[in-house]
Design a protein around this motif. Structure first.
Motif, PDB file in Angstrom:
ATOM      1  N   ASP A   1       0.739  -1.398   0.333  1.00 20.74           N
ATOM      2  CA  ASP A   1      -0.120   0.069  -0.221  1.00 20.74           C
ATOM      3  C   ASP A   1       0.734   1.569  -0.116  1.00 20.74           C
ATOM      4  O   ASP A   1       0.568   2.308  -0.813  1.00 20.74           O
ATOM      5  CB  ASP A   1      -1.168  -0.037   1.470  1.00 20.74           C
ATOM      6  N   ALA A   2       1.755   1.351   0.344  1.00 13.96           N
ATOM      7  CA  ALA A   2       2.823   1.932   1.160  1.00 13.96           C
ATOM      8  C   ALA A   2       4.047   3.053  -0.866  1.00 13.96           C
ATOM      9  O   ALA A   2       3.629   3.750  -0.847  1.00 13.96           O
ATOM     10  CB  ALA A   2       4.268   2.049   1.699  1.00 13.96           C
TER      11      ALA A   2
ATOM     12  N   ALA B   1       0.499   4.634  -2.550  1.00 16.14           N
ATOM     13  CA  ALA B   1       0.146   5.750  -1.506  1.00 16.14           C
ATOM     14  C   ALA B   1       1.213   6.684  -2.330  1.00 16.14           C
ATOM     15  O   ALA B   1       1.153   7.590  -2.591  1.00 16.14           O
ATOM     16  CB  ALA B   1       0.462   5.349  -0.522  1.00 16.14           C
TER      17      ALA B   1
ATOM     18  N   GLN C   1      -5.812   9.086   1.567  1.00 20.76           N
ATOM     19  CA  GLN C   1      -4.835   7.929   1.173  1.00 20.76           C
ATOM     20  C   GLN C   1      -3.460   7.822   1.519  1.00 20.76           C
ATOM     21  O   GLN C   1      -2.977   6.929   2.115  1.00 20.76           O
ATOM     22  CB  GLN C   1      -5.634   7.431   0.650  1.00 20.76           C
TER      23      GLN C   1
ATOM     24  N   GLU D   1      -2.694   8.528   5.088  1.00 21.28           N
ATOM     25  CA  GLU D   1      -2.427   7.214   6.272  1.00 21.28           C
ATOM     26  C   GLU D   1      -1.559   5.785   5.459  1.00 21.28           C
ATOM     27  O   GLU D   1      -1.013   5.021   6.220  1.00 21.28           O
ATOM     28  CB  GLU D   1      -3.994   6.204   5.153  1.00 21.28           C
ATOM     29  N   ASP D   2      -1.274   5.901   3.918  1.00 21.06           N
ATOM     30  CA  ASP D   2      -0.557   4.704   3.832  1.00 21.06           C
ATOM     31  C   ASP D   2       1.229   4.886   3.365  1.00 21.06           C
ATOM     32  O   ASP D   2       2.396   3.896   3.613  1.00 21.06           O
ATOM     33  CB  ASP D   2      -0.674   3.783   2.580  1.00 21.06           C
TER      34      ASP D   2
END
Length: 649
Positions: free
Chosen positions: A135-136, A139, A197, A200-201
């Motif tokens: 997810d990083a 992102a 988002q 967050e990530d």
């Protein structure tokens, strides 16, 4: 060694070619040319990482690209056109040199680079999870899609979210139709969700030097909230396009968004991760400290390898991906002359030669500071280090660099000078004793400069700067470690990074939001004073070219007004970020462009033409948006009559 693959990306009718260099050898990115991105390519982790590499690479096609750089500064209170400006620069001044139109506006640079990158980002977002990447990493793509849309919506108004396959969907088929979304749609469908988002990530510490982090995403979300709040408020009734009511789709008010801008900026300040303010303003700007931990994002370059630099290390042609923005505000100091005789002026010794060092570099004479920027914005040159850390005001003899120039060399008042001595000084203030400006111009260092008793340097006062002789932009000057005892390669593009985002801006965003009514534990004055106190700390004087350790932060804090308003915030932003490409966006966001930049002063085009002229600009409400590039309109099929921004049709 950690390596990523670089891709050449083609989407729609746009082609993006790029490569990226990170500062340590273990962080180099390798290039693997590819004609197009297609969905199958994003099914692999290597493909995703290749797409990410191209996103960082695309920054070089916008930042450091001098023609786009020009659109962010020329026509503001910071900058006007200089003696060698062509129409790329003249029209941006809005001072009777021709209208800005869809063919000559160099905002086309942004349009051309951004949409290709947006489509790549959408591909990574759409297929990244299936490809098994974190997810990083996804992102990072979300950040860049929001980043580009934020630049686009500020510059052009509403822009298309559908590039041919649906809103925010990856497109592989050429599309010759386009429909622009409204400004609120771009913010609420694309920019805000992607940045939320991303916060967050993304990691607190970037996976490589210069990659996206939570702090970077917080800065851009705070800036986006701030800019959108101003758009909703619309204090001067500036038109928007496509036309739409200034109503938030989620029912929130401008005040709500100002508060969110403050809150997110404060989160960034209080949760900095590896980032921090440098101890002095000089530390932020000096080339030997590039890529320091105040910098959140930059378009990188290197002197070690042409492949990774993205351009020649010996000659630049004035095209991206070279970093050539710093040439624009560099006047032709190589015309300076001294004398080989103390008894008569021979005007024969070229004492300041073109050199690849931060105070000098390659002269193009396309942009110059206004007199007001020197005298008003940077009025305090004694306590505030930011003037000294922004401009080259002293041009020193480099006759000791190979090929050496043998002496003796004589300068003002027939006095002998040595290597490193000042040849020409732009004075901080008007002197008490009148300057004796010599005529013809050749007698005044060949540039119409003057003399003061007992001084071996020629001088020009702030009121004497003009479009051909003016303080240079030290902060963007080049830096090379491979010059040996010679002059280096000043004709190449700068191998320094072009800085895009700084930790310091979180303080400005929060302060501006506070001025607009946001509340919290730190007032606008508290926030601004953090940066003003830092500006009062000196460690080096560029003017003196020597260590200068002084703490004048108390004086800086004492001089901060008790009440901070928007104009003061804008003045502080100009002192902090002068010449870095912020100014036009600051003025259009706050709708202060005409008020603060409607007139300016500057001398004429010739050496010795020191009579300051007051120039009036014709800044119209429709100028708050740039025209859609004519090439985009011409490439479209169907009804194109309503696509262009009003005033440019």
């Amino acid at each position: 060694m950690k390596k990523l693959h670089l891709i050449i990306n083609s989407t729609k009718i746009l082609i993006l070619t790029g490569l990226m260099f990170f500062s340590s050898c273990s962080d180099l990115l390798e290039e693997e040319p590819r004609a197009i991105f297609e969905p199958g390519f994003f099914e692999t982790e290597a493909g995703i990482q290749g797409g990410l590499t191209s996103m960082y690479a695309h920054l070089r096609y916008i930042f450091g690209q001098a023609y786009f750089y020009n659109t962010t500064l020329t026509g503001t209170d910071e900058v006007t056109y200089a003696q060698s400006a062509d129409q790329n620069f003249l029209v941006m001044d809005l001072s009777g040199q021709g209208p800005i139109d869809p063919n000559n506006s160099r905002a086309d640079v942004l349009w051309g680079a951004a949409f290709s990158n947006i489509n790549t980002a959408s591909g990574i977002i759409e297929f990244g999870t299936e490809a098994g990447v974190s997810d990083a990493l996804i992102a990072e793509a979300r950040f860049f899609r929001a980043f580009d849309y934020f630049l686009l919506v500020q510059t052009f108004g509403g822009v298309p979210l559908d590039l041919g396959a649906g809103e925010l969907m990856f497109n592989i088929n050429p599309s010759r139709t386009s429909e622009r979304n409204t400004v609120p749609e771009v913010y609420t469908k694309a920019i805000f969700p992607d940045l939320i988002q991303a916060i967050e990530d993304l990691p607190e510490v970037g996976r490589l030097t210069g990659t996206a982090t939570k702090t970077l995403a917080r800065l851009y979300l705070a800036k986006a909230y701030l800019t959108y709040a101003w758009w909703l408020e619309n204090p001067n009734n500036i038109p928007t396009y496509p036309e739409t009511d200034r109503i938030d789709p989620d029912g929130q008010s401008a005040a709500w968004y100002f508060q969110r801008a403050y809150d997110i900026a404060l989160e960034g300040i209080e949760n900095p991760g590896p980032f921090a303010l440098q101890e002095t303003f000089y530390d932020v700007q000096v080339a030997t400290n590039d890529r320091n931990n105040e910098l959140l994002l930059f378009a990188d370059h290197t002197e070690t390898n042409e492949f990774y630099n993205g351009g020649s290390l010996t000659w630049g042609n004035g095209n991206a991906p070279d970093n050539f923005a710093g040439w624009m505000m560099t006047w032709n100091y190589t015309v300076l002359r001294s004398s080989s005789s103390s008894s008569e002026w021979t005007n024969s010794v070229e004492t300041v030669r073109r050199e690849a060092v931060q105070p000098l570099g390659r002269p193009w004479i396309r942009m110059s500071p206004t007199i007001g920027a020197i005298t008003n914005t940077f009025a305090d040159k004694t306590n505030d280090s930011r003037y000294d850390g922004t401009f080259t005001t002293v041009y020193r003899a480099n006759i000791d660099r190979a090929p050496r120039i043998s002496g003796p060399v004589y300068n003002a008042n027939g006095l002998e000078i040595q290597a490193g001595d000042p040849v020409l000084t732009f004075l901080d203030e008007e002197p008490e004793e009148a300057i004796d400006y010599l005529s013809p111009a050749s007698l005044g260092a060949n540039v119409g400069a003057g003399v003061l008793p007992g001084r071996s340097d020629f001088v020009i006062s702030p009121s004497g700067i003009n479009r051909i002789v003016y303080p240079g932009l030290w902060k963007l000057g080049p830096y090379r470690t491979d010059s040996g005892d010679g002059l280096g390669e000043p004709n190449a593009g700068s191998t320094r990074p072009f800085n895009i985002a700084k930790f310091s801006e979180l303080y400005f965003v929060a302060a501006e939001a506070a001025v607009k009514g946001a509340t919290g534990p730190r007032s606008a004055r508290d926030l601004i004073n953090v940066l003003r106190a830092r500006a009062g700390v000196w460690k080096w004087s560029n003017k003196l070219n020597e260590e200068f350790v002084e703490d004048r932060s108390a004086e800086m804090l004492a001089n901060t007004p008790a009440e901070i308003d928007v104009n003061y915030i804008l003045a502080e932003r100009s002192r902090e970020y002068y010449g870095e490409g912020y100014r036009w966006y600051d003025l259009i966001r706050t709708q202060k462009w005409e008020e603060l930049a409607g007139t300016y002063q500057i001398g004429g085009m010739g050496y010795g033409d020191r009579t300051a002229q007051t120039i009036t600009r014709s800044i119209q409400p429709y100028h708050y948006l740039r025209p859609i590039p004519q090439s985009q309109v011409d490439a479209m099929e169907g009804d194109r009559s309503t696509y262009q921004n009003p005033g440019y049709q």
